[in-house]
Design a protein around this motif. Sequence first.
Motif, PDB file in Angstrom:
ATOM      1  N   GLY A 167     -17.362 -16.600   8.851  1.00  9.20           N
ATOM      2  CA  GLY A 167     -17.151 -16.636   6.981  1.00  9.20           C
ATOM      3  C   GLY A 167     -17.317 -14.870   6.873  1.00  9.20           C
ATOM      4  N   VAL A 168     -17.107 -13.572   7.387  1.00 10.11           N
ATOM      5  CA  VAL A 168     -17.177 -11.814   7.715  1.00 10.11           C
ATOM      6  C   VAL A 168     -15.793 -11.329   7.462  1.00 10.11           C
ATOM      7  CG1 VAL A 168     -19.423 -12.030   8.219  1.00 10.11           C
ATOM      8  CG2 VAL A 168     -17.825 -11.385   9.467  1.00 10.11           C
ATOM      9  N   ASN A 169     -15.447 -10.254   7.235  1.00  9.33           N
ATOM     10  CA  ASN A 169     -14.387  -9.647   7.020  1.00  9.33           C
ATOM     11  C   ASN A 169     -14.387  -8.766   8.415  1.00  9.33           C
ATOM     12  OD1 ASN A 169     -12.886  -6.953   7.147  1.00  9.33           O
ATOM     13  ND2 ASN A 169     -13.090  -7.043   5.189  1.00  9.33           N
ATOM     14  N   PRO A 170     -12.981  -9.458   8.881  1.00  8.14           N
ATOM     15  CA  PRO A 170     -13.092  -8.802  10.495  1.00  8.14           C
ATOM     16  C   PRO A 170     -13.863  -7.511  10.914  1.00  8.14           C
ATOM     17  CG  PRO A 170     -10.842  -9.852   9.824  1.00  8.14           C
ATOM     18  CD  PRO A 170     -11.669  -9.856   8.914  1.00  8.14           C
ATOM     19  N   ASN A 171     -13.640  -6.061   9.907  1.00  7.83           N
ATOM     20  CA  ASN A 171     -14.123  -5.080  10.228  1.00  7.83           C
ATOM     21  C   ASN A 171     -15.546  -4.427  10.537  1.00  7.83           C
ATOM     22  OD1 ASN A 171     -12.385  -3.385   9.653  1.00  7.83           O
ATOM     23  ND2 ASN A 171     -11.693  -3.428   7.261  1.00  7.83           N
ATOM     24  N   THR A 172     -16.373  -6.100   9.716  1.00 10.32           N
ATOM     25  CA  THR A 172     -17.701  -6.242   9.341  1.00 10.32           C
ATOM     26  C   THR A 172     -18.575  -7.237  11.379  1.00 10.32           C
ATOM     27  OG1 THR A 172     -17.699  -6.877   7.541  1.00 10.32           O
ATOM     28  CG2 THR A 172     -19.691  -7.507   8.987  1.00 10.32           C
ATOM     29  N   MET A 173     -17.231  -7.540  11.948  1.00 12.46           N
ATOM     30  CA  MET A 173     -17.383  -8.016  12.605  1.00 12.46           C
ATOM     31  C   MET A 173     -17.424  -6.887  14.282  1.00 12.46           C
ATOM     32  SD  MET A 173     -18.559 -10.715  14.956  1.00 12.46           S
ATOM     33  CE  MET A 173     -18.780 -12.040  13.065  1.00 12.46           C
TER      34      MET A 173
END
Length: 122
Positions: A45-51
């Motif tokens: 449930g996070v932004n792909p940039n965070t991952m």
Amino acid sequence: MSWNFDEKSPIYIQIAKYIKMKIISQEIKSGDQLPTVRELAEEAGVNPNTMQRAFSELEQEGMVFSKRTSGRFVTEDEKLIKQKRHELATEELQSFVQNMHHIGFDTSDIIAVLESYVKENH
């Protein structure tokens, strides 16, 4: 389903620690391919940039590596995994001992409580 994050540290650090824990505990095995950034971002449930930032952190530590067209994989360096397991254990023990001292236990009391707990629960 979203993962649970706290506000004490950046989310990417928490994600990296979560994945590292799965590697250290061998829930994710050496050489295993990891899901894609998008798949894990959606799951968490996070932004792909965070991952992506979490994966970059893990790559810097040597816990994962990229194969240009195949994705990311868990390191096969068992010595590194063992070292990271030991570092994590040391961090956990340091936190435990500090907390026990904070609530008034001395070292011999901490050892006694820990021994008693281990005998009763394992």
